[in-house]
Design an enzyme around this catalytic site. Sequence first.
Site, PDB file in Angstrom:
ATOM      1  N   GLN A 193     -25.573 -13.728  59.870  1.00  0.00           N
ATOM      2  CA  GLN A 193     -25.267 -14.730  58.854  1.00  0.00           C
ATOM      3  C   GLN A 193     -24.953 -16.085  59.490  1.00  0.00           C
ATOM      4  O   GLN A 193     -25.502 -17.106  59.080  1.00  0.00           O
ATOM      5  CB  GLN A 193     -24.038 -14.264  58.055  1.00  0.00           C
ATOM      6  N   ILE A 194     -24.054 -16.069  60.484  1.00  0.00           N
ATOM      7  CA  ILE A 194     -23.673 -17.347  61.103  1.00  0.00           C
ATOM      8  C   ILE A 194     -24.839 -17.891  61.933  1.00  0.00           C
ATOM      9  O   ILE A 194     -25.185 -19.075  61.842  1.00  0.00           O
ATOM     10  CB  ILE A 194     -22.412 -17.194  61.979  1.00  0.00           C
ATOM     11  N   SER A 246     -17.309 -14.810  68.139  1.00  0.00           N
ATOM     12  CA  SER A 246     -17.078 -13.406  67.790  1.00  0.00           C
ATOM     13  C   SER A 246     -15.569 -13.118  67.755  1.00  0.00           C
ATOM     14  O   SER A 246     -14.827 -13.603  68.600  1.00  0.00           O
ATOM     15  CB  SER A 246     -17.758 -12.493  68.811  1.00  0.00           C
ATOM     16  N   ASN A 247     -15.172 -12.305  66.820  1.00  0.00           N
ATOM     17  CA  ASN A 247     -13.753 -11.991  66.639  1.00  0.00           C
ATOM     18  C   ASN A 247     -13.380 -10.634  67.215  1.00  0.00           C
ATOM     19  O   ASN A 247     -14.243  -9.760  67.310  1.00  0.00           O
ATOM     20  CB  ASN A 247     -13.428 -12.010  65.140  1.00  0.00           C
ATOM     21  N   HIS A 285      -6.565 -17.424  66.545  1.00  0.00           N
ATOM     22  CA  HIS A 285      -7.364 -17.442  65.318  1.00  0.00           C
ATOM     23  C   HIS A 285      -7.070 -16.164  64.545  1.00  0.00           C
ATOM     24  O   HIS A 285      -7.812 -15.213  64.577  1.00  0.00           O
ATOM     25  CB  HIS A 285      -8.847 -17.511  65.675  1.00  0.00           C
ATOM     26  N   ARG A 331     -10.595 -26.200  57.013  1.00  0.00           N
ATOM     27  CA  ARG A 331     -10.051 -25.551  55.814  1.00  0.00           C
ATOM     28  C   ARG A 331      -8.781 -26.265  55.366  1.00  0.00           C
ATOM     29  O   ARG A 331      -8.597 -26.536  54.175  1.00  0.00           O
ATOM     30  CB  ARG A 331      -9.747 -24.073  56.131  1.00  0.00           C
ATOM     31  N   ASP A 365     -31.336 -11.797  69.048  1.00  0.00           N
ATOM     32  CA  ASP A 365     -30.605 -10.672  68.452  1.00  0.00           C
ATOM     33  C   ASP A 365     -31.171  -9.377  69.022  1.00  0.00           C
ATOM     34  O   ASP A 365     -32.307  -9.356  69.517  1.00  0.00           O
ATOM     35  CB  ASP A 365     -30.740 -10.675  66.917  1.00  0.00           C
TER      36      ASP A 365
HETATM   37  N1  APR Z   1     -26.349  -8.463  71.184  1.00  0.00           N
HETATM   38  C1  APR Z   1     -26.773  -9.449  70.377  1.00  0.00           C
HETATM   39  N2  APR Z   1     -26.568  -9.461  69.063  1.00  0.00           N
HETATM   40  C2  APR Z   1     -25.928  -8.412  68.529  1.00  0.00           C
HETATM   41  C3  APR Z   1     -25.461  -7.341  69.319  1.00  0.00           C
HETATM   42  C4  APR Z   1     -25.707  -7.387  70.708  1.00  0.00           C
HETATM   43  N3  APR Z   1     -25.304  -6.422  71.533  1.00  0.00           N
HETATM   44  N4  APR Z   1     -24.859  -6.451  68.493  1.00  0.00           N
HETATM   45  C5  APR Z   1     -24.936  -6.950  67.248  1.00  0.00           C
HETATM   46  N5  APR Z   1     -25.578  -8.140  67.275  1.00  0.00           N
HETATM   47  C6  APR Z   1     -25.951  -8.996  66.152  1.00  0.00           C
HETATM   48  C7  APR Z   1     -26.236  -8.216  64.873  1.00  0.00           C
HETATM   49  O1  APR Z   1     -27.513  -7.613  64.928  1.00  0.00           O
HETATM   50  C8  APR Z   1     -26.132  -9.309  63.833  1.00  0.00           C
HETATM   51  O2  APR Z   1     -27.386  -9.905  63.536  1.00  0.00           O
HETATM   52  O3  APR Z   1     -24.901  -9.879  65.804  1.00  0.00           O
HETATM   53  C9  APR Z   1     -25.202 -10.355  64.481  1.00  0.00           C
HETATM   54  C10 APR Z   1     -23.907 -10.553  63.726  1.00  0.00           C
HETATM   55  O4  APR Z   1     -24.239 -11.055  62.494  1.00  0.00           O
HETATM   56  P1  APR Z   1     -23.473 -10.671  61.138  1.00  0.00           P
HETATM   57  O5  APR Z   1     -23.238  -9.206  61.122  1.00  0.00           O
HETATM   58  O6  APR Z   1     -24.228 -11.279  60.010  1.00  0.00           O
HETATM   59  O7  APR Z   1     -22.042 -11.365  61.338  1.00  0.00           O
HETATM   60  P2  APR Z   1     -21.637 -12.900  61.164  1.00  0.00           P
HETATM   61  O8  APR Z   1     -21.117 -13.115  59.800  1.00  0.00           O
HETATM   62  O9  APR Z   1     -22.735 -13.781  61.670  1.00  0.00           O
HETATM   63  O10 APR Z   1     -20.382 -12.963  62.161  1.00  0.00           O
HETATM   64  C11 APR Z   1     -20.514 -12.719  63.537  1.00  0.00           C
HETATM   65  O11 APR Z   1     -18.608 -14.045  64.121  1.00  0.00           O
HETATM   66  O12 APR Z   1     -16.895 -14.990  62.851  1.00  0.00           O
HETATM   67  C12 APR Z   1     -17.278 -13.923  63.664  1.00  0.00           C
HETATM   68  O13 APR Z   1     -15.955 -12.124  62.779  1.00  0.00           O
HETATM   69  C13 APR Z   1     -17.250 -12.621  62.906  1.00  0.00           C
HETATM   70  O14 APR Z   1     -17.392 -11.288  64.875  1.00  0.00           O
HETATM   71  C14 APR Z   1     -18.126 -11.777  63.770  1.00  0.00           C
HETATM   72  C15 APR Z   1     -19.185 -12.776  64.259  1.00  0.00           C
END
Ligand code: APR
Length: 309
Positions: free
Chosen positions: A13-14, A120-121, A176, A152, A34
Site C-alpha cells: 500500500q505505502i 517498517s514497524n 513511533h 497529523r 517486492d
Molecule cells: N522483502 C520485500 N518485501 C516484502 C517482504 C520481503 N522479505 N516481505 C513482505 N514484503 C512486502 C509485501 O509483499 C507487501 O507488498 O511488503 C509489502 C508491505 O505492504 P503492505 O502489506 O501493503 O503494508 P503497508 O501498508 O505498505 O505497510 C508496510 O510500513 O507503516 C509500516 O506498519 C507498516 O510495517 C508496515 C509497513
Amino acid sequence: MARPKISLIGAGQIGGVQAQLVAQRKLADVVLFDVVEGVPQGKALDINHALAGFQSESLVTGTNDYRDIADSDVVIVTAGVPRKPGMSRDDLLETNLGIIRQVAEGVKANCPEAVVIVLSNPLDVMVLAMKKLTGFPKQRVFGQAGVLDSARFRFFVAEALGVSVRDVVAMVLGGHGDTMVPLPRYCSVNGIPLRSLLSDDEIAAIVKRVQGAGGEVVGLLKTGSAFVSPAEASIEMADAVLLDRKRVLPCAAYLEGEYGASGIYMGVPALLGAGGVERIFELELEKDEQAQMQASIEHVEKLVSGIEL
Ligand code: APR
C-alpha cells in the site's frame, strides 16, 4: 546527467503510493521491489501509463530481483506486514525483523552507498536493525515517523482553528508508538503560540488524538494501516536528501548521548541533506516533556533488548 534513483523495498500500500508521488513530483526514477511476483511490475506499469498525464519522465520499474536496486541514491523500506485492528506496532516485531534481515542483505550487497529510510514497524527497532545489519554509518540510516506524526498534529490543529495546515508548525519527538511525545510548546500558527489560541484541554485532546491517530486509521480501514500519509512523509524526506535541502524535520535518528539516550533510534529534530542526517538538534525540554521523552526511550530500549541482531 542521469536522473537520481530511488528504490522502494515493499510494493504494498505505502510503496505503491510512494512510487506514484515520486513520479508525480518528477523527483527520480523508481525501482519498486517486492518478493511477490507481479505486484511491483503491475504497479510500475500502471504508474508509467500515467506519466503522460503527470507530464513526468520519471520511469518506474517493478522487480523481484535485488540486483535492480544497484546504484540507488535513496532506498525506502516498507517491506513488512502492517497492523490489523487491535494490534500495536510492537506486535509486528518478530515478523518484520525477519523481513528486515533479508532487505538489509539486499541493500548492503547492491547499493552500499545509498541513504536508507525505514518505515517498517515497530519503526525504532527496525531502523536500528537496518543500521546494524548493513553496517552503514548512522547518518545514512534513519526512520520516518516524526514527519507523519507532526503532519497529523498540524492537521488536527488546523482543523480546530480553521486555518491552513501550511501555517501550522508542530514537532513530535520520541518513539513511533503510544509513547510518542507531541510538543505543544513548540507548536505555533506561523509563530503564534498554540497555547494562546487553544485551551489546555483542547490541546490535551489534540495531543491524545495525535498519539492514537495511526490506530484510528487502522480501526476504520480494518484491513491495514495508513498509507497515503506515510508515503507522503517519506517522499518529503527523500526529497530533502536528493536535493540537499537541509530541511529540519523530526526523524528517527541514531542517538549517541543526545537526549540522554545511547545506541538507540528515537524521533528527534534533524537536519536532512545530501549526507542524510547531518545534524541533530537538542531541544530544551521542560521537566514533564523530559519525563515523557525518558519513558519513550525506556520503551524503545526494552523492545531493543528483546532482539538479537
Ligand atoms: N522483502 C520485500 N518485501 C516484502 C517482504 C520481503 N522479505 N516481505 C513482505 N514484503 C512486502 C509485501 O509483499 C507487501 O507488498 O511488503 C509489502 C508491505 O505492504 P503492505 O502489506 O501493503 O503494508 P503497508 O501498508 O505498505 O505497510 C508496510 O510500513 O507503516 C509500516 O506498519 C507498516 O510495517 C508496515 C509497513
